[in-house]
Design a protein around this motif. Sequence first.
Motif, PDB file in Angstrom:
ATOM      1  N   SER A  89      61.844  66.465  17.305  1.00 54.94           N
ATOM      2  CA  SER A  89      60.391  66.468  17.088  1.00 54.94           C
ATOM      3  C   SER A  89      59.936  67.804  16.505  1.00 54.94           C
ATOM      4  O   SER A  89      59.067  67.843  15.627  1.00 54.94           O
ATOM      5  CB  SER A  89      59.640  66.160  18.384  1.00 54.94           C
ATOM      6  OG  SER A  89      59.888  67.128  19.379  1.00 54.94           O
ATOM      7  N   LEU A  93      58.111  68.448  12.908  1.00 52.69           N
ATOM      8  CA  LEU A  93      56.877  69.237  12.788  1.00 52.69           C
ATOM      9  C   LEU A  93      57.017  70.326  11.735  1.00 52.69           C
ATOM     10  O   LEU A  93      56.135  70.521  10.895  1.00 52.69           O
ATOM     11  CB  LEU A  93      56.514  69.856  14.141  1.00 52.69           C
ATOM     12  CG  LEU A  93      55.949  68.907  15.203  1.00 52.69           C
ATOM     13  CD1 LEU A  93      55.860  69.602  16.552  1.00 52.69           C
ATOM     14  CD2 LEU A  93      54.576  68.379  14.783  1.00 52.69           C
ATOM     15  N   ILE A  98      54.389  64.938  10.499  1.00 53.13           N
ATOM     16  CA  ILE A  98      53.622  64.854  11.746  1.00 53.13           C
ATOM     17  C   ILE A  98      53.694  63.462  12.394  1.00 53.13           C
ATOM     18  O   ILE A  98      53.884  63.367  13.614  1.00 53.13           O
ATOM     19  CB  ILE A  98      52.151  65.260  11.513  1.00 53.13           C
ATOM     20  CG1 ILE A  98      52.074  66.633  10.823  1.00 53.13           C
ATOM     21  CG2 ILE A  98      51.396  65.285  12.845  1.00 53.13           C
ATOM     22  CD1 ILE A  98      52.762  67.755  11.549  1.00 53.13           C
ATOM     23  N   GLU A 102      55.043  63.030  16.223  1.00 51.65           N
ATOM     24  CA  GLU A 102      54.201  62.558  17.329  1.00 51.65           C
ATOM     25  C   GLU A 102      54.757  61.278  17.945  1.00 51.65           C
ATOM     26  O   GLU A 102      54.719  61.103  19.167  1.00 51.65           O
ATOM     27  CB  GLU A 102      52.767  62.361  16.842  1.00 51.65           C
ATOM     28  CG  GLU A 102      52.093  63.681  16.501  1.00 51.65           C
ATOM     29  CD  GLU A 102      50.628  63.535  16.136  1.00 51.65           C
ATOM     30  OE1 GLU A 102      50.149  62.379  15.988  1.00 51.65           O
ATOM     31  OE2 GLU A 102      49.950  64.565  16.001  1.00 51.65           O
ATOM     32  N   LYS A 103      55.297  60.405  17.120  1.00 52.29           N
ATOM     33  CA  LYS A 103      55.906  59.171  17.634  1.00 52.29           C
ATOM     34  C   LYS A 103      57.074  59.510  18.548  1.00 52.29           C
ATOM     35  O   LYS A 103      57.231  58.924  19.634  1.00 52.29           O
ATOM     36  CB  LYS A 103      56.379  58.305  16.458  1.00 52.29           C
ATOM     37  CG  LYS A 103      56.999  56.986  16.863  1.00 52.29           C
ATOM     38  CD  LYS A 103      57.443  56.204  15.636  1.00 52.29           C
ATOM     39  CE  LYS A 103      58.160  54.917  16.037  1.00 52.29           C
ATOM     40  NZ  LYS A 103      58.674  54.187  14.854  1.00 52.29           N
ATOM     41  N   ILE A 105      57.592  62.381  20.153  1.00 57.35           N
ATOM     42  CA  ILE A 105      57.079  63.086  21.334  1.00 57.35           C
ATOM     43  C   ILE A 105      56.627  62.086  22.395  1.00 57.35           C
ATOM     44  O   ILE A 105      56.935  62.238  23.581  1.00 57.35           O
ATOM     45  CB  ILE A 105      55.927  64.037  20.935  1.00 57.35           C
ATOM     46  CG1 ILE A 105      56.480  65.244  20.185  1.00 57.35           C
ATOM     47  CG2 ILE A 105      55.140  64.480  22.169  1.00 57.35           C
ATOM     48  CD1 ILE A 105      55.422  66.079  19.486  1.00 57.35           C
ATOM     49  N   TYR A 122      53.533  65.884  24.792  1.00 58.35           N
ATOM     50  CA  TYR A 122      52.600  64.762  24.925  1.00 58.35           C
ATOM     51  C   TYR A 122      51.181  65.264  25.182  1.00 58.35           C
ATOM     52  O   TYR A 122      50.210  64.738  24.624  1.00 58.35           O
ATOM     53  CB  TYR A 122      53.062  63.835  26.042  1.00 58.35           C
ATOM     54  CG  TYR A 122      52.241  62.578  26.165  1.00 58.35           C
ATOM     55  CD1 TYR A 122      51.972  61.774  25.056  1.00 58.35           C
ATOM     56  CD2 TYR A 122      51.746  62.179  27.397  1.00 58.35           C
ATOM     57  CE1 TYR A 122      51.218  60.613  25.169  1.00 58.35           C
ATOM     58  CE2 TYR A 122      50.989  61.005  27.519  1.00 58.35           C
ATOM     59  CZ  TYR A 122      50.734  60.245  26.413  1.00 58.35           C
ATOM     60  OH  TYR A 122      49.981  59.094  26.518  1.00 58.35           O
ATOM     61  N   ASN A 124      49.858  68.000  24.160  1.00 56.68           N
ATOM     62  CA  ASN A 124      49.304  68.525  22.913  1.00 56.68           C
ATOM     63  C   ASN A 124      48.944  67.414  21.926  1.00 56.68           C
ATOM     64  O   ASN A 124      47.980  67.544  21.175  1.00 56.68           O
ATOM     65  CB  ASN A 124      50.270  69.540  22.293  1.00 56.68           C
ATOM     66  CG  ASN A 124      50.164  70.896  22.959  1.00 56.68           C
ATOM     67  OD1 ASN A 124      49.155  71.582  22.836  1.00 56.68           O
ATOM     68  ND2 ASN A 124      51.188  71.284  23.692  1.00 56.68           N
ATOM     69  N   VAL A 125      49.701  66.324  21.950  1.00 59.36           N
ATOM     70  CA  VAL A 125      49.347  65.167  21.121  1.00 59.36           C
ATOM     71  C   VAL A 125      47.994  64.608  21.576  1.00 59.36           C
ATOM     72  O   VAL A 125      47.112  64.321  20.766  1.00 59.36           O
ATOM     73  CB  VAL A 125      50.435  64.071  21.201  1.00 59.36           C
ATOM     74  CG1 VAL A 125      49.924  62.757  20.596  1.00 59.36           C
ATOM     75  CG2 VAL A 125      51.693  64.516  20.468  1.00 59.36           C
ATOM     76  N   LYS A 128      45.135  66.911  20.580  1.00 57.20           N
ATOM     77  CA  LYS A 128      44.852  66.782  19.144  1.00 57.20           C
ATOM     78  C   LYS A 128      44.013  65.534  18.860  1.00 57.20           C
ATOM     79  O   LYS A 128      43.165  65.531  17.969  1.00 57.20           O
ATOM     80  CB  LYS A 128      46.178  66.718  18.369  1.00 57.20           C
ATOM     81  CG  LYS A 128      46.003  66.617  16.871  1.00 57.20           C
ATOM     82  CD  LYS A 128      47.344  66.497  16.171  1.00 57.20           C
ATOM     83  CE  LYS A 128      47.152  66.213  14.690  1.00 57.20           C
ATOM     84  NZ  LYS A 128      48.429  65.949  14.017  1.00 57.20           N
ATOM     85  N   LYS A 129      44.240  64.473  19.635  1.00 52.72           N
ATOM     86  CA  LYS A 129      43.510  63.215  19.432  1.00 52.72           C
ATOM     87  C   LYS A 129      42.164  63.208  20.158  1.00 52.72           C
ATOM     88  O   LYS A 129      41.455  62.201  20.117  1.00 52.72           O
ATOM     89  CB  LYS A 129      44.361  62.040  19.930  1.00 52.72           C
ATOM     90  CG  LYS A 129      45.589  61.788  19.078  1.00 52.72           C
ATOM     91  CD  LYS A 129      46.364  60.597  19.615  1.00 52.72           C
ATOM     92  CE  LYS A 129      47.544  60.266  18.710  1.00 52.72           C
ATOM     93  NZ  LYS A 129      48.315  59.111  19.217  1.00 52.72           N
TER      94      LYS A 129
END
Length: 201
Positions: A89, A93, A98, A102-103, A105, A122, A124-125, A128-129
């Motif tokens: 991952s 990055l 990306i 992310e998938k 992670i 996870y 941080n993902v 970000k969302k």
Amino acid sequence: MSGKKNKRIEKNKRVWGIDEKPADIKFPEYMITSEKIEDERVKALPDEVRVRIDELHSKSKTKPEEVIPELLRFIEKYPHVPLFYNYLSNAYLIAGNIPDAEKLIVECYNKFPEYLFAKVGYANVLLKKGEGSKVPDIFDDKSNLRDLYPEREVFHISEFVAFTDTLVRYFLFSGQIDRAIPMFENLCPSGEFGLNLNFTP
């Protein structure tokens, strides 16, 4: 004036720059080390694979595209080792991929929810969302590594930095500036990277 000087002297006693700090730093609850810490799953791998891991980690920082195929093969052969998911991952990055990062992670977290770097990735993902409200559940509402992993007494510096950085991001997201600032200062006192020995999460 003397009060300010005393505060500066006291602060200097408990802060080391990255080049000055000793190899191991002891906090009241646990120790942070720069020595390698391998989990049992990595220790059980063949010697030639363990040697290759270090080479792949180093190369992934400068030529991530070249290590991605081999990391994919390692995941296929050793799907029980979360380290490979973490390295892959990171390579995605650095390569700018990306979506795949992310998938992976999320996949890593679903497979290894106890693995610290899976938790951090996870979290941080989600941040970000804009879904940072879910972050406390990932860390079981813990903001101290020893509370999160009571069976451990030693953590690698990369674990400390990743965990603390993620908590800073979460506290900023949730508007808890008073909790974010002290943790940020543990990472960057006086604007320079270092460690604050008065770490109180």
